[in-house]
Design an enzyme around this catalytic site. Structure first.
Site, PDB file in Angstrom:
ATOM      1  N   TYR A 289       0.890  -1.397   0.179  1.00 16.65           N
ATOM      2  CA  TYR A 289      -0.059   0.044  -0.025  1.00 16.65           C
ATOM      3  C   TYR A 289       0.901   1.127   0.069  1.00 16.65           C
ATOM      4  O   TYR A 289       1.528   1.565   0.972  1.00 16.65           O
ATOM      5  CB  TYR A 289      -0.820  -0.021   1.107  1.00 16.65           C
ATOM      6  CG  TYR A 289      -2.001  -1.151   1.197  1.00 16.65           C
ATOM      7  CD1 TYR A 289      -2.309  -1.760   0.233  1.00 16.65           C
ATOM      8  CD2 TYR A 289      -2.629  -1.199   2.458  1.00 16.65           C
ATOM      9  CE1 TYR A 289      -3.087  -2.824   0.119  1.00 16.65           C
ATOM     10  CE2 TYR A 289      -3.771  -2.240   2.447  1.00 16.65           C
ATOM     11  CZ  TYR A 289      -3.820  -3.106   1.544  1.00 16.65           C
ATOM     12  OH  TYR A 289      -4.732  -4.240   1.568  1.00 16.65           O
TER      13      TYR A 289
ATOM     14  N   GLY B 143     -15.794  -1.661  -3.637  1.00 16.40           N
ATOM     15  CA  GLY B 143     -14.894  -0.631  -4.378  1.00 16.40           C
ATOM     16  C   GLY B 143     -15.691   0.589  -4.353  1.00 16.40           C
ATOM     17  O   GLY B 143     -15.453   1.507  -5.289  1.00 16.40           O
TER      18      GLY B 143
ATOM     19  N   SER C  53     -12.924  -4.690   0.919  1.00  9.44           N
ATOM     20  CA  SER C  53     -13.754  -3.935   0.034  1.00  9.44           C
ATOM     21  C   SER C  53     -15.157  -4.401   0.040  1.00  9.44           C
ATOM     22  O   SER C  53     -15.833  -4.823  -0.896  1.00  9.44           O
ATOM     23  CB  SER C  53     -13.199  -4.070  -1.456  1.00  9.44           C
ATOM     24  OG  SER C  53     -13.692  -3.102  -2.227  1.00  9.44           O
ATOM     25  N   PRO C  54     -15.705  -4.533   1.332  1.00  8.10           N
ATOM     26  CA  PRO C  54     -16.787  -4.933   1.750  1.00  8.10           C
ATOM     27  C   PRO C  54     -18.102  -4.131   0.946  1.00  8.10           C
ATOM     28  O   PRO C  54     -19.186  -4.334   1.099  1.00  8.10           O
ATOM     29  CB  PRO C  54     -17.208  -4.921   3.088  1.00  8.10           C
ATOM     30  CG  PRO C  54     -16.089  -3.836   3.779  1.00  8.10           C
ATOM     31  CD  PRO C  54     -14.955  -3.904   2.729  1.00  8.10           C
ATOM     32  N   LEU C  55     -17.682  -2.956   0.346  1.00  8.23           N
ATOM     33  CA  LEU C  55     -18.691  -1.884  -0.065  1.00  8.23           C
ATOM     34  C   LEU C  55     -18.339  -2.020  -1.653  1.00  8.23           C
ATOM     35  O   LEU C  55     -18.929  -1.092  -2.431  1.00  8.23           O
ATOM     36  CB  LEU C  55     -18.597  -0.657   0.105  1.00  8.23           C
ATOM     37  CG  LEU C  55     -19.201  -0.184   1.767  1.00  8.23           C
ATOM     38  CD1 LEU C  55     -18.787   1.098   2.178  1.00  8.23           C
ATOM     39  CD2 LEU C  55     -20.421  -0.732   2.022  1.00  8.23           C
TER      40      LEU C  55
ATOM     41  N   LEU D 173     -21.151   1.024  -3.358  1.00  4.03           N
ATOM     42  CA  LEU D 173     -22.142   0.718  -2.461  1.00  4.03           C
ATOM     43  C   LEU D 173     -22.002   1.921  -1.278  1.00  4.03           C
ATOM     44  O   LEU D 173     -22.454   1.675  -0.254  1.00  4.03           O
ATOM     45  CB  LEU D 173     -22.224  -0.775  -1.646  1.00  4.03           C
ATOM     46  CG  LEU D 173     -22.409  -1.802  -2.792  1.00  4.03           C
ATOM     47  CD1 LEU D 173     -22.462  -3.342  -2.037  1.00  4.03           C
ATOM     48  CD2 LEU D 173     -23.813  -1.841  -3.481  1.00  4.03           C
TER      49      LEU D 173
ATOM     50  N   GLY E  18     -23.480   4.631  -1.384  1.00  5.11           N
ATOM     51  CA  GLY E  18     -24.699   5.525  -1.362  1.00  5.11           C
ATOM     52  C   GLY E  18     -24.425   6.736  -2.444  1.00  5.11           C
ATOM     53  O   GLY E  18     -25.505   7.324  -2.599  1.00  5.11           O
TER      54      GLY E  18
END
Length: 341
Positions: A62, A217, A213-215, A220, A222
């Protein structure tokens, strides 16, 4: 904050873990995730610890190590209050040994990460991607050396296929070496591939699932929906996100928007709450550019979706299983039940 057991180990980890890929912005790719410096990172760490989020996930790749350096500075003086997870295996230079997970690379990378983090041990050391060139026995012996030397507490992997992970688990048993206790995977409402073999494998072999990345990328977050393309200043509008077919994405965001209107909860919190209810999940690695984003998402564990809400999200995000799973469901469903939330 809820704490969950990490796989078959005795280690308890928070259900929500702060990911630090947004720290540094040291490359063109990671600048699209974020450019959090030491002062802002320290504020995020403060906020996380206050909420009971005591685990922080990073990697040597990273921002080419800058994320580890910033995290190390942000936690200075309070190392014993938290858990650190980092990873190695991705390319860090042009040389033939600057990538992969050979014994030489694993040990040298761990020592470099310890220096950048300013600590004497790593709580969870993860192999960031499968290296088909290096024998798994060699990887396991290297990880065992680090455990015996006290430089790491537990080992895990990330982005392995089912047979890669099972091969490593079987080799660990054969050699009498510590098994990986965690597998970090890409999983969300928009990406449910991990359910076919990685989820059953994790449950069967007691390997805890950590989700990156539970959303999806930032798709999600919003900010994206039907007739609402990703804003130009958002990560979802760049190549630092992950592609999702538009109609699949909008079918899911339509339901999330309806549930948000019904419940008063934000779309990302609902998406995280759905994930927290899936089988075998030990923790979700969530990122944030601002304290406001982090504070909101750290409360996702307080949401209890009812069976109807879960069913609506399941239906909107369902995909046809690949072979041989569609064949098993068609011919032997009674003998191959899916994991139950």
């Amino acid at each position: 904050m809820e704490y969950r057991t990490l796989g078959g180990s005795g280690l308890k980890v928070p259900a929500l873990i702060l990911g630090t890929a947004t720290f540094g912005g040291g490359t063109d790719f990671f600048r699209k995730w974020g450019e959090t410096g030491v002062a802002e990172a320290t504020r995020l760490v403060d906020l996380a610890l206050d909420a009971g989020c005591t685990m922080f996930d990073t990697a040597d790749s990273y921002s080419l190590g800058r994320s580890e350096e910033i995290l190390g500075q942000a936690i200075r003086g309070r190392r014993d209050q938290l858990l650190i997870a980092t990873k190695t295996g991705m390319a860090l230079g042009p040389g033939p040994n600057d990538l992969g997970t050979s014994r030489s690379r694993i040990i040298a990378s761990c020592e470099a990460s310890l220096k950048r983090l300013g600590t004497d041990r790593i709580d969870l050391y993860q192999l960031h991607a499968f290296d088909a060139v290096t024998p798994v026995d060699e990887m396991l012996h290297a990880l065992d050396t680090l455990i015996r030397d006290g430089k790491i507490r537990y080992a895990g992997v990330s982005n392995y296929s089912g047979w890669h992970l099972m091969k490593m688990l079987a080799a660990a048993d054969r050699l009498g070496l510590p098994r990986p206790v965690a597998h970090q995977v890409y999983y969300s409402l928009v990406a449910r591939d991990a359910e076919w073999e990685l989820m059953p494998l994790g449950l069967d072999q007691k390997v805890g699932t950590l989700v990156w990345s539970p959303l999806g990328g930032a798709r999600l977050s919003g900010r994206v929906g039907r007739n609402r393309p990703a804003p130009a200043d958002s990560r979802a509008a760049t190549d630092a996100s992950w592609q999702v077919p538009d109609e699949r994405l909008y079918a899911i965001t339509d339901v999330l928007e309806a549930l948000a209107a019904e419940t008063g909860h934000s779309i990302p919190r609902l998406a995280l709450a759905w994930l927290l209810g899936r089988p075998g999940i030990s923790g979700l690695v969530i990122g944030a550019r601002t304290p406001e984003q982090l504070a909101a998402n750290l409360t996702a564990g307080e949401i209890m979706l009812d069976t109807d809400q879960i069913a609506r999200l399941d239906a909107a995000s369902a995909v046809s299983p690949p072979y041989p799973y569609w064949h098993q469901q068609r011919t032997m469903a009674a003998r191959n039940p899916p994991p139950v939330p």
